[in-house]
Enzyme design. Structure first.
Site, PDB file in Angstrom:
ATOM      1  N   ASP A  35       1.022  -1.320  -0.131  1.00 39.58           N
ATOM      2  CA  ASP A  35      -0.155   0.049  -0.162  1.00 39.58           C
ATOM      3  C   ASP A  35       0.915   1.047   0.437  1.00 39.58           C
ATOM      4  O   ASP A  35       2.097   0.955   0.651  1.00 39.58           O
ATOM      5  CB  ASP A  35      -0.713   0.137   0.743  1.00 39.58           C
ATOM      6  N   ASP A  61       3.645   2.660  -2.901  1.00 41.67           N
ATOM      7  CA  ASP A  61       3.547   3.643  -3.931  1.00 41.67           C
ATOM      8  C   ASP A  61       2.295   2.915  -5.740  1.00 41.67           C
ATOM      9  O   ASP A  61       3.762   3.049  -6.774  1.00 41.67           O
ATOM     10  CB  ASP A  61       3.438   4.693  -4.411  1.00 41.67           C
ATOM     11  N   VAL A  62       1.855   2.306  -6.283  1.00 44.81           N
ATOM     12  CA  VAL A  62       1.617   1.817  -7.276  1.00 44.81           C
ATOM     13  C   VAL A  62       1.959   2.566  -8.577  1.00 44.81           C
ATOM     14  O   VAL A  62       1.726   2.183 -10.252  1.00 44.81           O
ATOM     15  CB  VAL A  62      -0.087   0.895  -8.037  1.00 44.81           C
ATOM     16  N   ASN A  88      -5.804  -3.876  -6.661  1.00 47.07           N
ATOM     17  CA  ASN A  88      -7.361  -3.508  -6.200  1.00 47.07           C
ATOM     18  C   ASN A  88      -7.091  -2.339  -5.548  1.00 47.07           C
ATOM     19  O   ASN A  88      -7.704  -2.122  -5.482  1.00 47.07           O
ATOM     20  CB  ASN A  88      -7.356  -4.697  -4.473  1.00 47.07           C
ATOM     21  N   TYR A 153     -12.557   7.827 -12.392  1.00 50.42           N
ATOM     22  CA  TYR A 153     -12.972   6.114 -11.563  1.00 50.42           C
ATOM     23  C   TYR A 153     -13.879   5.229 -13.089  1.00 50.42           C
ATOM     24  O   TYR A 153     -14.024   4.345 -13.050  1.00 50.42           O
ATOM     25  CB  TYR A 153     -14.015   6.178 -10.783  1.00 50.42           C
ATOM     26  N   LYS A 157     -11.835   1.446 -14.532  1.00 55.58           N
ATOM     27  CA  LYS A 157     -12.499   0.647 -13.958  1.00 55.58           C
ATOM     28  C   LYS A 157     -12.911  -0.092 -15.811  1.00 55.58           C
ATOM     29  O   LYS A 157     -13.408  -1.127 -15.742  1.00 55.58           O
ATOM     30  CB  LYS A 157     -13.795   0.850 -13.372  1.00 55.58           C
TER      31      LYS A 157
HETATM   32  P1  NAD Z   1     -10.071   1.603   0.113  1.00 52.69           P
HETATM   33  O1  NAD Z   1     -10.021   3.374  -0.138  1.00 52.69           O
HETATM   34  O2  NAD Z   1     -11.164   1.084   1.334  1.00 52.69           O
HETATM   35  O3  NAD Z   1      -8.991   1.104   0.235  1.00 52.69           O
HETATM   36  C1  NAD Z   1      -8.354   0.738  -1.364  1.00 52.69           C
HETATM   37  C2  NAD Z   1      -5.938   1.585  -0.316  1.00 52.69           C
HETATM   38  O4  NAD Z   1      -6.238   1.410  -1.523  1.00 52.69           O
HETATM   39  C3  NAD Z   1      -5.779   2.190   0.090  1.00 52.69           C
HETATM   40  O5  NAD Z   1      -5.761   1.439   1.221  1.00 52.69           O
HETATM   41  C4  NAD Z   1      -5.323   3.256  -0.348  1.00 52.69           C
HETATM   42  O6  NAD Z   1      -4.509   3.667   0.575  1.00 52.69           O
HETATM   43  C5  NAD Z   1      -4.985   2.320  -1.297  1.00 52.69           C
HETATM   44  N1  NAD Z   1      -4.457   3.778  -2.409  1.00 52.69           N
HETATM   45  C6  NAD Z   1      -4.404   4.644  -3.184  1.00 52.69           C
HETATM   46  N2  NAD Z   1      -3.991   4.668  -3.810  1.00 52.69           N
HETATM   47  C7  NAD Z   1      -2.510   4.266  -4.286  1.00 52.69           C
HETATM   48  C8  NAD Z   1      -1.422   3.842  -4.512  1.00 52.69           C
HETATM   49  N3  NAD Z   1      -0.840   5.162  -5.472  1.00 52.69           N
HETATM   50  N4  NAD Z   1      -0.840   3.309  -4.003  1.00 52.69           N
HETATM   51  C9  NAD Z   1      -1.063   1.992  -3.362  1.00 52.69           C
HETATM   52  N5  NAD Z   1      -2.189   2.332  -2.893  1.00 52.69           N
HETATM   53  C10 NAD Z   1      -2.713   2.953  -2.650  1.00 52.69           C
HETATM   54  O7  NAD Z   1     -11.257   0.990  -0.913  1.00 52.69           O
HETATM   55  P2  NAD Z   1     -12.230  -0.127  -0.863  1.00 52.69           P
HETATM   56  O8  NAD Z   1     -13.018   0.153  -0.272  1.00 52.69           O
HETATM   57  O9  NAD Z   1     -11.250  -0.894  -0.592  1.00 52.69           O
HETATM   58  O10 NAD Z   1     -11.729  -0.075  -2.685  1.00 52.69           O
HETATM   59  C11 NAD Z   1     -10.255  -1.296  -2.759  1.00 52.69           C
HETATM   60  C12 NAD Z   1     -11.090  -1.577  -4.245  1.00 52.69           C
HETATM   61  O11 NAD Z   1     -12.408  -1.891  -4.691  1.00 52.69           O
HETATM   62  C13 NAD Z   1     -10.979  -0.746  -5.226  1.00 52.69           C
HETATM   63  O12 NAD Z   1      -9.808  -0.458  -6.257  1.00 52.69           O
HETATM   64  C14 NAD Z   1     -12.178   0.007  -5.593  1.00 52.69           C
HETATM   65  O13 NAD Z   1     -12.676   1.025  -6.411  1.00 52.69           O
HETATM   66  C15 NAD Z   1     -13.070  -1.091  -5.638  1.00 52.69           C
HETATM   67  N6  NAD Z   1     -14.087  -1.469  -5.230  1.00 52.69           N
HETATM   68  C16 NAD Z   1     -15.182  -0.969  -3.917  1.00 52.69           C
HETATM   69  C17 NAD Z   1     -16.550  -0.983  -4.061  1.00 52.69           C
HETATM   70  C18 NAD Z   1     -16.976  -0.367  -2.761  1.00 52.69           C
HETATM   71  O14 NAD Z   1     -18.186  -0.877  -2.486  1.00 52.69           O
HETATM   72  N7  NAD Z   1     -16.271  -0.190  -1.737  1.00 52.69           N
HETATM   73  C19 NAD Z   1     -17.008  -1.081  -5.371  1.00 52.69           C
HETATM   74  C20 NAD Z   1     -16.061  -1.518  -6.535  1.00 52.69           C
HETATM   75  C21 NAD Z   1     -14.731  -1.628  -6.495  1.00 52.69           C
END
Ligand code: NAD
Length: 258
Positions: A35, A61-62, A88, A153, A157
Site C-alpha cells: 500500500d 505506491d502503484v 486492488n 473512475y 474501471k
Molecule cells: P479503500 O479506500 O478502503 O482502500 C483503497 C486502498 O488503496 C487504500 O488502502 C489506499 O491507501 C490504497 N491506495 C490508494 N492509492 C494508492 C496508490 N497510489 N498506491 C498504492 N495504494 C494506494 O477502498 P475499497 O473500498 O477497499 O476499494 C478497493 C478496490 O475495490 C478499489 O479498486 C475500488 O475501486 C474497488 N471497489 C470498491 C467498491 C466498494 O463498494 N467499496 C465497489 C466496487 C469496486
C-alpha cells in the site's frame, strides 16, 4: 484452494484489499500486503502475522513503476515465487467533467488502469516461466455502466476490463488466468463514509440513507459483504476456476441486471 500460494495485493492496508489478504491467509496462502500507506500496511501485515501466517507488508505506491517492480521482486526473492496478483488499489473522486481537474483525472487513471498494466508487465515473465499465474483486476459496476460525476473512475474501471481481456489472451497458453471482479455496493468504510456524509447533510440516521438511497437501486436490497468479494477472489485463484479467463465477473446483488 490457495494453500501455500503466494499472493501479492495492492492497496491492501485497509478495506477490500486487506480483507482479501485476511481470507487468503486463513486459507493457508502466503500474503504480501502492499500500500501507499506505509504505516497502515506494516500494521496490517503484523496483524495477519499474529495469526501465524507468513506475511509481508510493503510500502508500494502503484503509480511509481520502480517501487511496484521492486515490491514484486522483493516478493519473489522472499517467497521464491509469486502466484497470484490482485490489482486492488483504488481511489474515488466525484465531480462534473467541466470541473474535473485533468491532473486528478490522470492520477486516478494511473492508479486504477496504468498501475494494473505495469504490475502485469512485471509479473508476467515470472508467471510465464513458472507456468502458473492468477491475476485479478478490481473493476466495479462502474466498469460496466456510467455514473455521472465519476469520469476518471468509470474510465479506469471500464479500461481495466479491456486490459484484462488482452492479458488473458497473452497468458492463456502459460497457465495464467486473468479476470476482473466487478463489485456493486460493498459494505466498506468507504461506502459507509459516503452514506454517513449524506446522513449528516439530511440529518437522518445512516440506516435511513441506506434504505432510501442504496437499497432501492439494488434488487437484493443490501450491501455486499467484503467476505463475498474475498471468497470469489479465492475461487478465481483456485484450480477449480482454471477455465475462467478474460471475464468480468459481476457481484452486485442484481444491480446491472436491471
Ligand atoms: P479503500 O479506500 O478502503 O482502500 C483503497 C486502498 O488503496 C487504500 O488502502 C489506499 O491507501 C490504497 N491506495 C490508494 N492509492 C494508492 C496508490 N497510489 N498506491 C498504492 N495504494 C494506494 O477502498 P475499497 O473500498 O477497499 O476499494 C478497493 C478496490 O475495490 C478499489 O479498486 C475500488 O475501486 C474497488 N471497489 C470498491 C467498491 C466498494 O463498494 N467499496 C465497489 C466496487 C469496486
Amino acid at each position: 484452494m490457495v494453500e501455500n500460494k503466494v499472493v501479492f495485493i495492492t492497496g491492501a492496508a485497509q478495506g477490500i484489499g486487506y480483507e482479501i489478504g485476511e481470507k487468503f491467509a486463513a486459507e493457508g496462502a502466503k500474503v504480501v500486503l502492499t500500500d501507499l500507506n506505509e504505516e497502515g500496511v506494516k500494521k496490517a501485515a503484523e496483524t495477519l502475522a499474529q495469526n501465524g501466517q507468513q506475511t509481508l507488508g510493503l510500502k508500494c505506491d502503484v503509480t511509481n513503476e520502480e517501487e511496484l517492480k521492486n515490491a514484486i521482486d522483493e516478493t519473489i526473492s522472499h517467497f521464491g515465487r509469486l502466484d497470484i496478483l490482485i490489482n486492488n488499489a483504488g481511489m474515488q473522486h466525484v465531480s462534473p467533467i467541466e470541473e474535473f481537474s485533468t491532473q486528478r483525472y490522470e492520477l486516478l487513471v494511473k492508479i486504477m488502469l496504468t498501475a494494473p498494466f505495469m504490475a502485469i508487465k512485471h509479473v508476467f515473465p515470472h508467471m510465464k516461466k513458472q507456468g502458473f499465474g492468477r491475476i485479478i483486476n478490481m473493476s466495479s459496476i462502474n466498469g460496466l455502466i456510467g455514473f455521472a460525476g465519476k469520469a476518471a473512475y468509470n474510465s479506469a474501471k471500464h479500461g481495466v476490463i479491456g486490459l484484462t481481456k488482452v492479458a488473458a489472451l497473452e497468458g492463456a497458453e502459460q497457465g495464467i488466468t486473468v479476470n476482473a471482479l466487478c463489485p456493486g455496493y460493498v459494505d466498506t468504510p468507504l461506502v459507509r463514509g459516503q452514506m454517513q456524509d449524506l446522513a449528516k447533510t439530511r440529518n437522518v440516521p445512516l440506516e435511513k440513507v441506506l434504505e432510501e438511497v442504496i437499497y432501492p437501486l439494488v434488487p437484493q436490497k443490501r450491501l455486499l459483504s467484503v467476505e463475498e468479494i474475498a471468497d470469489y477472489a479465492i475461487f478465481l485463484s483456485s484450480d477449480k476456476a482454471r477455465g475462467v479467463t478474460g471475464q468480468a465477473v459481476v457481484l452486485d446483488g442484481g444491480y446491472t441486471a436491471q
